[in-house]
Each structure stands twice: as structure tokens, then as C-alpha cells.
Design an enzyme around this catalytic site. Sequence first.
Site, PDB file in Angstrom:
ATOM      1  N   SER A  48       5.508  -2.224   4.805  1.00  0.00           N
ATOM      2  CA  SER A  48       4.999  -1.222   3.867  1.00  0.00           C
ATOM      3  C   SER A  48       6.034  -0.128   3.643  1.00  0.00           C
ATOM      4  O   SER A  48       6.815   0.210   4.551  1.00  0.00           O
ATOM      5  CB  SER A  48       3.743  -0.607   4.487  1.00  0.00           C
ATOM      6  OG  SER A  48       3.412   0.595   3.839  1.00  0.00           O
ATOM      7  N   TYR A  82      -1.249   3.434  11.734  1.00  0.00           N
ATOM      8  CA  TYR A  82      -1.086   2.229  10.905  1.00  0.00           C
ATOM      9  C   TYR A  82       0.383   2.045  10.535  1.00  0.00           C
ATOM     10  O   TYR A  82       0.966   0.976  10.728  1.00  0.00           O
ATOM     11  CB  TYR A  82      -1.957   2.338   9.633  1.00  0.00           C
ATOM     12  CG  TYR A  82      -1.454   1.480   8.508  1.00  0.00           C
ATOM     13  CD1 TYR A  82      -1.674   0.105   8.521  1.00  0.00           C
ATOM     14  CD2 TYR A  82      -0.712   2.023   7.452  1.00  0.00           C
ATOM     15  CE1 TYR A  82      -1.172  -0.694   7.498  1.00  0.00           C
ATOM     16  CE2 TYR A  82      -0.217   1.239   6.436  1.00  0.00           C
ATOM     17  CZ  TYR A  82      -0.450  -0.117   6.460  1.00  0.00           C
ATOM     18  OH  TYR A  82       0.073  -0.897   5.460  1.00  0.00           O
ATOM     19  N   LYS A  88       3.513  -0.847  11.621  1.00  0.00           N
ATOM     20  CA  LYS A  88       4.428  -1.577  10.720  1.00  0.00           C
ATOM     21  C   LYS A  88       5.877  -1.379  11.178  1.00  0.00           C
ATOM     22  O   LYS A  88       6.659  -2.331  11.239  1.00  0.00           O
ATOM     23  CB  LYS A  88       4.265  -1.096   9.279  1.00  0.00           C
ATOM     24  CG  LYS A  88       2.927  -1.441   8.646  1.00  0.00           C
ATOM     25  CD  LYS A  88       2.792  -2.924   8.381  1.00  0.00           C
ATOM     26  CE  LYS A  88       1.458  -3.302   7.782  1.00  0.00           C
ATOM     27  NZ  LYS A  88       1.184  -4.736   7.777  1.00  0.00           N
TER      28      LYS A  88
HETATM   29  N1  UFG Z   1      -5.756   9.520  -4.346  1.00  0.00           N
HETATM   30  C1  UFG Z   1      -6.632  10.407  -4.929  1.00  0.00           C
HETATM   31  N2  UFG Z   1      -7.966  10.195  -4.755  1.00  0.00           N
HETATM   32  C2  UFG Z   1      -8.462   9.150  -4.031  1.00  0.00           C
HETATM   33  C3  UFG Z   1      -7.543   8.257  -3.435  1.00  0.00           C
HETATM   34  C4  UFG Z   1      -6.193   8.477  -3.606  1.00  0.00           C
HETATM   35  O1  UFG Z   1      -6.229  11.373  -5.596  1.00  0.00           O
HETATM   36  O2  UFG Z   1      -9.683   9.028  -3.894  1.00  0.00           O
HETATM   37  C5  UFG Z   1      -4.305   9.730  -4.555  1.00  0.00           C
HETATM   38  C6  UFG Z   1      -3.522   9.965  -3.263  1.00  0.00           C
HETATM   39  O3  UFG Z   1      -3.547  11.328  -2.917  1.00  0.00           O
HETATM   40  C7  UFG Z   1      -2.151   9.436  -3.650  1.00  0.00           C
HETATM   41  C8  UFG Z   1      -2.452   8.294  -4.630  1.00  0.00           C
HETATM   42  O4  UFG Z   1      -3.768   8.552  -5.099  1.00  0.00           O
HETATM   43  O5  UFG Z   1      -1.421  10.416  -4.347  1.00  0.00           O
HETATM   44  C9  UFG Z   1      -2.407   6.922  -3.977  1.00  0.00           C
HETATM   45  O6  UFG Z   1      -3.254   6.921  -2.832  1.00  0.00           O
HETATM   46  P1  UFG Z   1      -3.698   5.569  -2.104  1.00  0.00           P
HETATM   47  O7  UFG Z   1      -4.651   5.941  -1.033  1.00  0.00           O
HETATM   48  O8  UFG Z   1      -4.157   4.573  -3.119  1.00  0.00           O
HETATM   49  O9  UFG Z   1      -2.340   4.996  -1.528  1.00  0.00           O
HETATM   50  P2  UFG Z   1      -1.282   5.672  -0.532  1.00  0.00           P
HETATM   51  O10 UFG Z   1      -0.034   5.862  -1.327  1.00  0.00           O
HETATM   52  O11 UFG Z   1      -1.829   6.843   0.166  1.00  0.00           O
HETATM   53  O12 UFG Z   1      -1.135   4.555   0.565  1.00  0.00           O
HETATM   54  C10 UFG Z   1      -0.738   3.251   0.227  1.00  0.00           C
HETATM   55  C11 UFG Z   1      -1.446   2.259   1.137  1.00  0.00           C
HETATM   56  C12 UFG Z   1      -0.965   2.360   2.550  1.00  0.00           C
HETATM   57  C13 UFG Z   1       0.524   2.344   2.617  1.00  0.00           C
HETATM   58  C14 UFG Z   1       1.095   3.382   1.714  1.00  0.00           C
HETATM   59  C15 UFG Z   1       2.584   3.341   1.759  1.00  0.00           C
HETATM   60  O13 UFG Z   1      -2.838   2.486   1.123  1.00  0.00           O
HETATM   61  O14 UFG Z   1      -1.432   1.234   3.240  1.00  0.00           O
HETATM   62  O15 UFG Z   1       0.622   3.157   0.382  1.00  0.00           O
HETATM   63  O16 UFG Z   1       3.170   2.725   0.736  1.00  0.00           O
HETATM   64  F1  UFG Z   1       0.927   2.605   3.874  1.00  0.00           F
END
Ligand code: UFG
Length: 340
Positions: A125, A150, A154
Site C-alpha cells: 500500500s 495496519y 504492510k
Molecule cells: N474521506 C472523507 N469522508 C469519509 C471518508 C473519507 O472526507 O467519510 C476523505 C479522507 O479524509 C481522505 C479521502 O477521503 O482525504 C480518502 O479516504 P479513504 O478513507 O477512502 O482512503 P485513505 O486515503 O484514507 O486510505 C486508503 C486505504 C488504506 C491505505 C491508504 C494508503 O483505505 O488502506 O489509502 O494509500 F492504507
Amino acid sequence: MKHILVTGGAGFIGSHTCVELLQNDYSVIIVDNFINSSPEVLDSIHRITKKDFAFYQCDLLDEDNLSRVFQEHSIDAIIHFAGLKAVGESVRQPIRYYFNNVSGTLNLLRQMEQHGVNRLVFSSSATVYGENNPIPYREDMPTGQTTNPYGTTKAMIEQILQDQCKCNSQWGVMLLRYFNPIGAHPSGLIGENPNGIPNNLMPYITQVATGKLPYLNVFGNDYSTSDGTGVRDYIHVCDLARGHVKAVESLFDEGGTKIYNLGTGRGSSVLEVVKTFEQQSGVPIPYQFAPRRAGDLAEYYADASKAERELNWQAEYSLADMCRDSWNFIQKQTPNTTGE
Ligand code: UFG
């Protein structure tokens, strides 16, 4: 014909990769414990590909059971997806995450050693790049400044695999660092539909679209990004799946560890995703701004040029395609909802 063992093959990325492997005439053996997936996915893989494959319901922590799979099949390579993946949950349950992800992988590696299998693609990841690297992320940047258990699992598994390749030149491993996979198979038969309230952006948006959740919380609107909301490199899960087949194709060329980012190289803000989803679905997504989510970075995306150069792989789907396919999938799961 090469025989590929896919751990976590019924999961979101695993199932799309199995489809791609079967359509490219690989023989596939799926191992999954259904902890975050369901048996219906196997039927869907079969419906899409019209191909047969072997399946074992098996937890990687159960090494005896796992050993049966190696005894019953002559395995050429493994794609290792199986693992727990919820960032927030990993903060609350570190022991479970370390035990499951690291010990499960070690069992798998021990079985590989015992049965003379030495080719593996690992589902890593972008989270391993941690907090301190400049964007875009390149494969040669330092890793390990992870912000949650998590992510640390990785990084640990990457280290274990690199150590193994160093001590045994017969081994060949690819570490694929995914950015943010969304979308679904265009058939609408497989996709991402997590149980409970989703943690990730796209599953949350689709549940707002179907009326299951009232509105989206946008975590932070004061980042130094184009519109103040977080920026990520969203990639269509089918592009990711194709990347795995490309990885398997070159996995047999030589030994050692190779590392590739699988992203588009393009960042999109939360509001851009919301707007594109609304355009594709025709369904308004109400949202409100909420405080920043702990551990979130403002912005990151991939330098995806190495995979293009060396694997001849490039993401093809646009953000609009990803939103369209996520919506198509979720509508097929929940008929009679808004937009039907
Ligand atoms: N976000 C919101 N509201 C929500 C969910 C997310 O505004 O309800 C925003 C987050 O703050 C972020 C973006 O949307 O800016 C993406 O969030 P995600 O939770 O979809 O994804 P992340 O980038 O936080 O995490 C993902 C994967 C992880 C991985 C990570 C690293 O979920 O498993 O990318 O690449 F580790």
C-alpha cells in the site's frame, strides 16, 4: 498454463484480479476465509469468466489447512491479498492486526519454502510511504514512517520479503503499492460493499446515494490543496487487477525484489470525487464539512512511471469511469433505491 494461488481471492481487489487472471488463461486457486467477503463472489467470478477454479475456505493462520492446498496443487506463484485492512480498527486492535497480517504471511512463506514455491506478488500500500516523503511518491523513497498498525504490517511484510530475497536468490517477489482503489467490474457483479458503516470515501458515497446514510462527512476543508479537501490518487480496481497480471507475467524473468506503485499519477480532491459521482449517477450527495480525520495526510499521489516503463502497465480508466462503475455495482446490490 501457470497455476496461481490467490490468497484473499474473494475480496475486493482479489476477486477482480482472479477475473483478470482467468481471462488471461491462468489456472487459479483461491484461498479465502470470508472474513471480509462472501461465497457469492465465487459464483460471480464464475459468471463473468465462465471458467473454473479451485477454492479453499482457509485462514492463513491455520497452517495445517494451508499446507493441504500446497500438497494438492503444483503452484507456480502466489498473489497474496489476504489480510485485515481497516486503518481505524487496526489502531484499536493492534495485536489482532499484527498477528493476523504478519503471522498469516509467515505461515504462507513457510509453506512456500517447504513446497519449493518461490514467486510471490504482495498486496502492499502507498501507506508505507508514511508522513515525510514529498509527492509524488516514488518507489525509491524511504518507507516505514507509518501512522497506524495496519500500515506498519504492510511495511513489516515488505521488509520480511526483501530479507528473504536477499538471502535466497532463487526467490522473486513483487511489492505492489496500491493507491486508492475504487470502482467495480463493469458487469456490476463484483465490487466493494463493506459491512457496517464504511470507512473509505467511495463506499460511503455510494451508501449516501442509495439513501442508507443521510450525508457524507468531508473530513477537513482547510488543507493546503486546491479546494481545501484531501487529495488522493484513485485508481479503478480493474486497472489494478490488470497490473497484477502484468506483474505475474514478469515475475518469472528474474529473482530479487521489485517494487511498483500502482496508481494513476493524478490526485483528486474529496469534492472532485463527490462532483464526479453526482454527474455519473444523477444523484445528489449531500455533505457537510467535519474536522480532519486523525492520521490523514493532505495530499498524495503516485509517480506511476516505473510500472509503465518496466511492466508496460498504465491505468486507463478515468475518475468518471470509476464513479460510474461503483454506482452500477451498488445499484445491482440494492435494487429499488434512489436512482433506480
Ligand atoms: N474521506 C472523507 N469522508 C469519509 C471518508 C473519507 O472526507 O467519510 C476523505 C479522507 O479524509 C481522505 C479521502 O477521503 O482525504 C480518502 O479516504 P479513504 O478513507 O477512502 O482512503 P485513505 O486515503 O484514507 O486510505 C486508503 C486505504 C488504506 C491505505 C491508504 C494508503 O483505505 O488502506 O489509502 O494509500 F492504507
